[in-house]
Each structure stands twice: as structure tokens, then as C-alpha cells.
Design a protein around this motif. Structure first.
Motif, mmCIF file in Angstrom:
data_model
loop_
_atom_site.group_PDB
_atom_site.id
_atom_site.type_symbol
_atom_site.label_atom_id
_atom_site.label_comp_id
_atom_site.label_asym_id
_atom_site.label_seq_id
_atom_site.Cartn_x
_atom_site.Cartn_y
_atom_site.Cartn_z
ATOM 1 N N ASN A 78 68.693 -51.558 42.289
ATOM 2 C CA ASN A 78 67.683 -52.115 41.140
ATOM 3 C C ASN A 78 67.158 -52.995 42.547
ATOM 4 O O ASN A 78 68.559 -53.697 43.154
ATOM 5 C CB ASN A 78 68.412 -53.005 39.907
ATOM 6 N N ILE A 79 66.138 -52.857 42.900
ATOM 7 C CA ILE A 79 65.405 -53.358 44.200
ATOM 8 C C ILE A 79 64.131 -54.090 43.514
ATOM 9 O O ILE A 79 63.812 -54.174 43.144
ATOM 10 C CB ILE A 79 64.580 -52.286 45.213
ATOM 11 N N GLY A 80 63.916 -55.380 43.726
ATOM 12 C CA GLY A 80 63.286 -56.208 43.457
ATOM 13 C C GLY A 80 62.154 -57.247 44.226
ATOM 14 O O GLY A 80 62.785 -57.798 45.567
ATOM 15 N N GLY A 81 60.988 -56.106 44.903
ATOM 16 C CA GLY A 81 60.354 -56.715 46.085
ATOM 17 C C GLY A 81 60.372 -55.303 46.813
ATOM 18 O O GLY A 81 61.317 -54.505 47.638
ATOM 19 N N VAL A 82 59.201 -54.726 46.992
ATOM 20 C CA VAL A 82 58.967 -54.281 48.419
ATOM 21 C C VAL A 82 58.587 -54.084 49.083
ATOM 22 O O VAL A 82 57.798 -55.054 50.218
ATOM 23 C CB VAL A 82 57.865 -53.145 47.763
ATOM 24 N N SER A 83 60.335 -54.087 50.338
ATOM 25 C CA SER A 83 60.011 -54.143 52.103
ATOM 26 C C SER A 83 60.165 -53.294 53.543
ATOM 27 O O SER A 83 61.138 -52.163 51.758
ATOM 28 C CB SER A 83 61.055 -55.436 52.217
ATOM 29 N N TRP A 84 59.136 -52.632 54.275
ATOM 30 C CA TRP A 84 59.256 -51.737 54.581
ATOM 31 C C TRP A 84 60.247 -51.673 55.132
ATOM 32 O O TRP A 84 61.442 -49.939 55.069
ATOM 33 C CB TRP A 84 58.047 -51.550 55.602
ATOM 34 N N ALA A 96 71.431 -55.494 32.584
ATOM 35 C CA ALA A 96 73.299 -55.285 33.902
ATOM 36 C C ALA A 96 74.208 -55.633 33.017
ATOM 37 O O ALA A 96 75.087 -55.808 33.298
ATOM 38 C CB ALA A 96 72.098 -56.580 35.677
ATOM 39 N N ALA A 97 73.733 -56.343 31.876
ATOM 40 C CA ALA A 97 74.237 -57.547 31.665
ATOM 41 C C ALA A 97 75.069 -56.071 29.921
ATOM 42 O O ALA A 97 75.973 -56.726 30.101
ATOM 43 C CB ALA A 97 73.768 -58.282 30.157
ATOM 44 N N ARG A 98 74.101 -55.719 29.754
ATOM 45 C CA ARG A 98 74.477 -54.525 29.341
ATOM 46 C C ARG A 98 75.868 -53.812 29.534
ATOM 47 O O ARG A 98 76.260 -52.536 29.200
ATOM 48 C CB ARG A 98 73.742 -53.618 28.523
ATOM 49 N N LEU A 99 75.335 -53.262 31.144
ATOM 50 C CA LEU A 99 76.170 -52.520 32.065
ATOM 51 C C LEU A 99 77.718 -53.178 31.803
ATOM 52 O O LEU A 99 78.522 -52.784 33.022
ATOM 53 C CB LEU A 99 75.323 -52.093 33.175
ATOM 54 N N LYS A 100 78.178 -54.370 31.585
ATOM 55 C CA LYS A 100 79.442 -55.047 31.615
ATOM 56 C C LYS A 100 80.575 -54.991 31.198
ATOM 57 O O LYS A 100 81.497 -55.764 31.153
ATOM 58 C CB LYS A 100 78.590 -56.154 32.306
ATOM 59 N N SER A 101 79.666 -54.422 29.529
ATOM 60 C CA SER A 101 80.312 -54.493 28.658
ATOM 61 C C SER A 101 80.575 -53.080 28.110
ATOM 62 O O SER A 101 79.547 -51.937 28.409
ATOM 63 C CB SER A 101 79.088 -55.028 27.297
ATOM 64 N N ASP A 135 64.703 -60.256 37.688
ATOM 65 C CA ASP A 135 64.958 -60.887 36.246
ATOM 66 C C ASP A 135 64.006 -59.681 35.014
ATOM 67 O O ASP A 135 65.035 -60.142 33.609
ATOM 68 C CB ASP A 135 64.076 -62.678 35.880
ATOM 69 N N LEU A 136 63.262 -59.205 35.518
ATOM 70 C CA LEU A 136 63.147 -58.009 34.264
ATOM 71 C C LEU A 136 65.094 -57.439 33.618
ATOM 72 O O LEU A 136 64.751 -57.521 32.596
ATOM 73 C CB LEU A 136 61.828 -57.211 34.067
ATOM 74 N N GLU A 194 65.626 -58.653 46.648
ATOM 75 C CA GLU A 194 66.576 -58.565 46.181
ATOM 76 C C GLU A 194 67.219 -57.120 45.166
ATOM 77 O O GLU A 194 66.453 -56.638 44.825
ATOM 78 C CB GLU A 194 66.709 -59.854 44.635
ATOM 79 N N ILE A 195 68.204 -57.042 46.255
ATOM 80 C CA ILE A 195 68.792 -56.286 45.484
ATOM 81 C C ILE A 195 70.359 -55.545 44.842
ATOM 82 O O ILE A 195 71.250 -56.764 45.849
ATOM 83 C CB ILE A 195 68.667 -54.541 46.974
#
Length: 618
Positions: A181-187, A384-389, A378-379, A136-137
Motif C-alpha cells: 500500500n503506497i501513499g504518494g507517488v515518487s519516481w 488494514a484494521a480488518r486484516l488484523k482481525s 488514511d483512506l 508512506e508505504i
């Protein structure tokens, strides 16, 4: 991880089968490699002798004489196009597996080779391309006046990176900070990211070979600042112990090789195929035969190709590598089984905490890259919510180093939640011990004390890293500049962290100080409760022995008198009187012995009564 091999020219040519040198059909690079070694008169050929052959022509002539069927039924030069699509696909898969497995075996021997992971090298790409994960990126572009975000998958992100172009993906003029922001490491994702942003090979090595035992640290490079931080999160009751790392191997090791099944060459199957075709071998049978009769490469295609180290028919170096590889795998399996058994024994008596690494890249152009092995975001949802305000400090400042601080502060806040849970747990155990000590509570305290020690080992480097970012940021950036070069004489040294970020890092440092002092306090309380439990048990045992001693002392004179009057004599002056004489002797002795034996207890009782009177008088 795979290394650059320092082999001579002859060894380099024999690392993989060269299709042009073999007398085989005109086959593409995906030709199949079969696991059976060539035979001579029904016996396997000496692999070392095959490798040391001076010319492939003489070797092929010897093999042809050993197998006259190969010369009797020559295969057409266009044998590969006649293969069915399914067989072609299998051939390509076997070739890739052979190259990957061979690179994995040889990587263990190159301990002193160049460190780091450079995705531009073909050997590195072949060794790590099997690490695939649906990531998830999220890409967030923001400034003080505007913010946009978009989510992508692996393929979409690789296309967005546009590896063919030289510069990173362009940004609009209003964008001050870009957060990837990258969730999950893929080559495929990390490779595209590393090529476009020129990530340092040592930093990539930490990403792929990092696990929960590594220390948090900050590495300064000329292009970017790299942070590796261990994140501590509370787990739900029905969750596992956290995301597994890619490998538990040391820095110079490679990830696990591909473990697909590779079929072996079967003479019986080819014979049946020849009979079905009226005595003429089919293209696939001829291809198998020629692959078997051709020059055998050094690298094996399956584990069965490598004989044990004591065998005289295999290459010693290759056999030793295979034996070491099998031994390491067996040790890794045994270690994981032991860890699983310990986790099962501790289940229900500990605070479930997931410890997983998180990686940050900070660039001077305002780009921040965060990578987490868990395939979700999720972490980082609060950030991300703070960046929208617009009214947040993070948006108003549009400072990339402040974004890094926010991520670090998020990790610190997660650690504070863990500490609060330990606080609740330690209070519960303290109440149980003070009410009634028991060995079940002592066992849970022992487990909690061990977890506290482990968490202190993983959390203490975070405090050191935050302090270094505040105190030595400019000094480490100055060390990156070559002062001997006259062109760098008047270069102004600028750190990666801004002044505002350093001010906010002081708050994170204070929180880490609170976390570590709390860990020390909880560990001390747990040790004191354990010692108190054993002291209470020892005291109770001493009290039991003391009571038994008092009873023995009290009844010892009576026992003596009973033994005296119970003796059998014909004439005994004391028996001329009634049995009242026994009690006339026993009762005065009992009245004298009991106060003497209980003198200490009587004094304690008297002092206790005096204290109660004084308290009531106040």
C-alpha cells in the motif's frame, strides 16, 4: 512523456555535447553547460551552420581565430580537478538540467512514438526522476492464521525491493497475500516497484499522467490486472479541493521540467577574474571559455538559447518546439486561473468533494499493489484494521481478489457518503424553495446540478468496471492467451477474480446502482425546483399585471364620468342639478362593473368554500 527518438545517426550524435569530441580538459560526465551561444567577431554564430559543420576541427579552428585568447592561454589537461567543489557541483547540476530540458522539448515532437513508461530506459529515468515525494508505504503479509505489517519510507522501500536481484522480494511460507500500500507517488519508489514486479509501461503511464478527469477502467495484461478508480471523498470545510495531479497534460506529454535557475556565461566576470590572477585565466575561467568556444549542442541549456520562430539565426525546429512549449504553459496557467476563479465563486454553495485517482495491481501470485497520489494512508485504515482481525472474511479467505474487492467497496462507501450529503443539501433547498423562492437558492441549485452531472460522469464508469470484472473476467483473460500457439492449446483459462470476489462484487454493483439512480433523482429534483422557482416568479408577475388590469377596468367608467363632468361649458343641463347626479350615475356603474371583472375570482372562491365544506363533512 519522453519518447524514443527516430533520428538519424548524425542527429543523434548532436543531441547532447560529446565531451570527448570537444577540445576541452579531461572532464567527467558532469561538466557544466553554459547558456550563451558562441560568438564570432562579437556576433552570435548561426546555430544551424554550427550543427551542419562537417568536422569539429574546422569549426574549432574558426572559433579559435575569432578568439585568439583561447590559443594564447591554453588550459592544462587536468583542468577539472583544479575546480573548487562548489563549481564542480554547479557544473554537474547544469549538465543534468540541460539534458532534462532538452528531452522535454523533443518529447513534444514525437507524437507517434511508442507509448508507455519503461523505467529501464535512461531517457525515461532522466525525464521522471524529478518527481520526488515523501511517500508512506505499508507492506501487509497475511494468511488465515497470521498477519504482519510494516511501514517504510522511500529509501527503506527501495532497499527492500533490492532492484539488483531478479525476482521480487521473497515471502515466508505462511504468507498467502502480500499487500503493498503506497501513499504518494515518487519516481524512486515506482521505478523500483515496476522493475521488480514487471509492471506494464501503459499502466505506469496511467499512474503518472492520471488526473481527476480520467475514466475508471480495468486493463488486463499478461502479468497482472490493472485498475484505475476515481475515489470521491467528502472534504472538511477548511480543506482544499483535493490533491493535485502530477500533470494535466495529454497522454503523449511529459511532466513539467525542472525550473531551477541556470546562470549564463558572463564575459565581464571572466575578464575580472583574469585581471585578478595577473593576466592568467583561472581554471574555471578557462573552462567557461572552452565550453563557449566548443561545439554547441542542438539542445539548449536555457530558454534564452532558443530564438523566436521568426529568427534566422536559430534552428527552426528547435525554435518551433520552444514556442509551442511556451504557448502550452501559458494556456495551462490561464486554465488553472480560470478554474481557481470558478472554485472561489462556488465556494460555500456546494458539497466539497475531493476526486482523486487510485491504482491497483493484482498479480496471480497473491500480490496486490495499491497506489494513491495523496502522501498518507488514511483512506485504507479500515482495510488494514480488518486484516488484523482473524474473524473477518478478508482474513479467513486469504484471497487477493477479495482484497481488491474490499478496496473497491471502500471507494463505493465513500461515494455513498457523498450521495448522502447531497441528499441533505437537496432537502434543504427544497424546503427553501417551497417556503419562499428566491434567486439565491436558484443559484445554489444551479451549482449543485452542475456538480451532480460531473459526478455522474466520473461515477458511471465505476459501475461499468465492476460489471466487467464480474461478467468478462475470464473472457478477457482468455484473450491474453495466444490460441495460434500449439503450446497453449490445453491451457486452462483462469481469471484474476475468484468466485467469492465476484459474489461480493455484486453487492458493490448494487451500491453503485443506488448511487447513480440517486444522482439522477437529485439532478431531476434540482431541475424541477429551478423550473418551479421561475414558474412562481412568472406567475407572480402575471398576478400583478392581472390586478392592475382589474383596477383599470373598475375605474375606467368613473374616469369617463369624471372627465365628462369636468368639462368647462357655459350652459350644461346636468349642472342645473346638484353633484348628487354624478353619484347617481357612478355607483350603479361601479356595482355592475366590479362583479363582471371579478367573476373568475368569485367562482374560484366559491369552489374553495365548497371544498372546505366537503372536507369538514368527511
Amino acid at each position: 512523456m519522453p519518447r524514443e527518438n527516430s533520428l538519424d545517426e548524425s542527429e543523434t550524435r548532436s543531441l547532447t555535447p560529446d565531451l570527448d569530441e570537444q577540445e576541452t580538459p579531461n572532464i567527467e560526465a558532469g561538466s557544466p553547460t553554459y547558456s550563451r551561444a558562441p560568438e564570432h567577431n562579437g556576433h552570435p554564430l548561426d546555430l544551424a551552420r554550427v550543427m551542419s559543420a562537417q568536422s569539429k576541427k574546422s569549426l574549432h579552428s574558426r572559433l579559435s581565430r575569432a578568439h585568439p585568447s583561447a590559443a594564447t592561454h591554453p588550459t592544462k589537461a587536468s583542468g577539472w580537478p583544479h575546480l573548487p567543489p562548489k563549481d564542480r557541483f554547479r557544473a554537474v547540476v547544469r549538465k543534468v538540467m540541460s539534458l532534462h530540458r532538452g528531452a522535454t522539448l523533443l518529447s513534444a515532437a514525437n507524437v507517434g512514438a511508442e507509448p508507455g513508461i519503461d523505467p529501464r530506459r535512461p531517457a525515461v529515468d532522466a525525464a521522471y526522476r524529478h518527481i520526488q515525494q515523501d511517500s508512506e508505504i505499508e507492506i501487509v503479509d497475511y494468511s488465515a492464521v497470521r498477519s504482519t505489517s510494516r511501514r517504510m519510507g522511500n529509501a527503506e522501500f527501495v532497499e527492500f525491493m533490492n532492484v539488483g536481484s531478479g525476482a521480487p522480494p521473497p515471502r515466508e511460507a505462511w504468507v498467502k497475500v502480500r499487500w503493498i500500500n503506497i501513499g504518494g507517488v515518487s519516481w524512486d519508489v515506482i521505478k523500483a516497484l515496476a522493475i521488480k514486479y514487471q509492471l506494464h509501461p501503459l499502466a505506469l503511464e496511467d499512474v503518472f499522467h492520471g488526473h481527476s478527469g480520467n475514466r475508471s477502467k480495468a486493463d488486463y495484461y499478461s502479468k497482472h490486472l490493472f485498475l484505475r478508480v476515481l475515489c470521491h471523498e467528502l472534504l472538511p470545510e477548511d480543506a482544499s479541493d483535493g490533491p493535485p495531479s502530477f500533470t494535466d497534460a495529454p497522454r503523449s506529454s511529459s511532466p513539467e521540467p525542472i525550473r531551477e535557475f541556470t546562470p549564463e556565461y558572463d564575459e565581464k566576470e571572466d575578464s575580472e577574474d583574469i585581471i585578478k590572477n595577473g593576466g592568467v585565466p583561472s581554471p574555471i575561467a578557462s573552462l567557461r571559455k572552452r565550453q563557449t568556444l566548443g561545439r554547441t549542442p542542438i539542445l539548449p541549456t536555457t530558454r534564452g538559447d532558443v530564438a523566436p520562430p521568426y529568427s534566422k539565426t536559430a534552428a527552426p525546429r528547435l525554435s518551433i518546439l520552444a514556442a509551442k512549449d511556451a504557448n502550452l504553459r501559458a494556456q495551462s496557467t490561464a486554465r488553472k486561473e480560470d478554474e481557481a476563479a470558478v472554485r472561489t465563486l462556488k465556494k460555500g454553495s456546494r458539497v466539497d468533494v475531493a476526486v482523486s485517482p487510485m491504482y491497483f495491481f493484482l498479480f496471480r501470485d497473491g500480490t496486490v499493489i495499491s497506489i494513491r497520489p495523496t502522501p498518507n494512508l488514511d483512506l485504507t485504515l479500515p482495510i488494514a484494521a480488518r486484516l488484523k482481525s482473524r474473524d473477518t472474511v478478508l482474513r479467513k479467505s486469504a484471497d487477493p481478489s477479495l482484497l481488491v474487492h474490499s478496496l473497491l467497496d471502500l471507494i463505493v462507501d465513500k461515494a455513498i457518503q457523498v450521495i448522502d450529503q447531497y441528499h441533505v443539501k437537496i432537502h434543504k433547498f427544497e424546503r427553501q424553495i417551497l417556503l419562499q423562492p428566491n434567486m439565491g437558492t436558484v443559484r445554489e441549485l444551479h451549482i449543485l446540478s452542475g456538480d451532480l452531472i460531473l459526478h455522474k460522469r466520473t461515477l458511471d464508469p465505476i459501475k461499468t468496471m465492476i460489471y466487467a470484472l464480474r461478467r468478462y473476467d475470464v473472457d478477457r483473460c482468455a484473450a491474453l492467451i495466444d490460441s495460434s500457439d500449439p503450446a497453449n492449446e490445453n491451457v486452462k483459462v483462469v481469471g484474476f477474480m475468484s468466485h467469492k470476489a465476484k459474489i461480493y462484487l455484486a453487492d458493490a454493483y448494487d451500491h453503485m446502482e443506488y448511487i447513480l439512480t440517486s444522482l439522477d433523482m437529485f439532478a431531476g429534483i434540482a431541475d424541477n425546483l429551478i423550473n418551479y422557482s421561475f414558474n412562481v416568479a412568472s406567475y407572480e408577475m402575471n398576478e400583478v399585471m392581472r390586478k392592475l388590469t382589474i383596477v383599470t377596468i373598475i375605474f375606467l367608467p368613473l374616469t369617463v364620468l369624471t372627465g365628462y363632468f369636468g368639462m368647462n361649458f357655459v350652459n350644461m343641463w346636468s349642472l342645473r342639478r346638484s353633484d348628487l347626479f354624478f353619484w347617481e350615475l357612478a355607483l350603479p356603474i361601479l356595482v355592475l362593473v366590479v362583479p363582471v371583472a371579478l367573476m373568475a375570482d368569485l367562482k374560484k372562491m366559491w369552489h374553495y368554500i365548497q371544498k372546505r365544506r366537503n372536507i369538514r363533512a368527511v
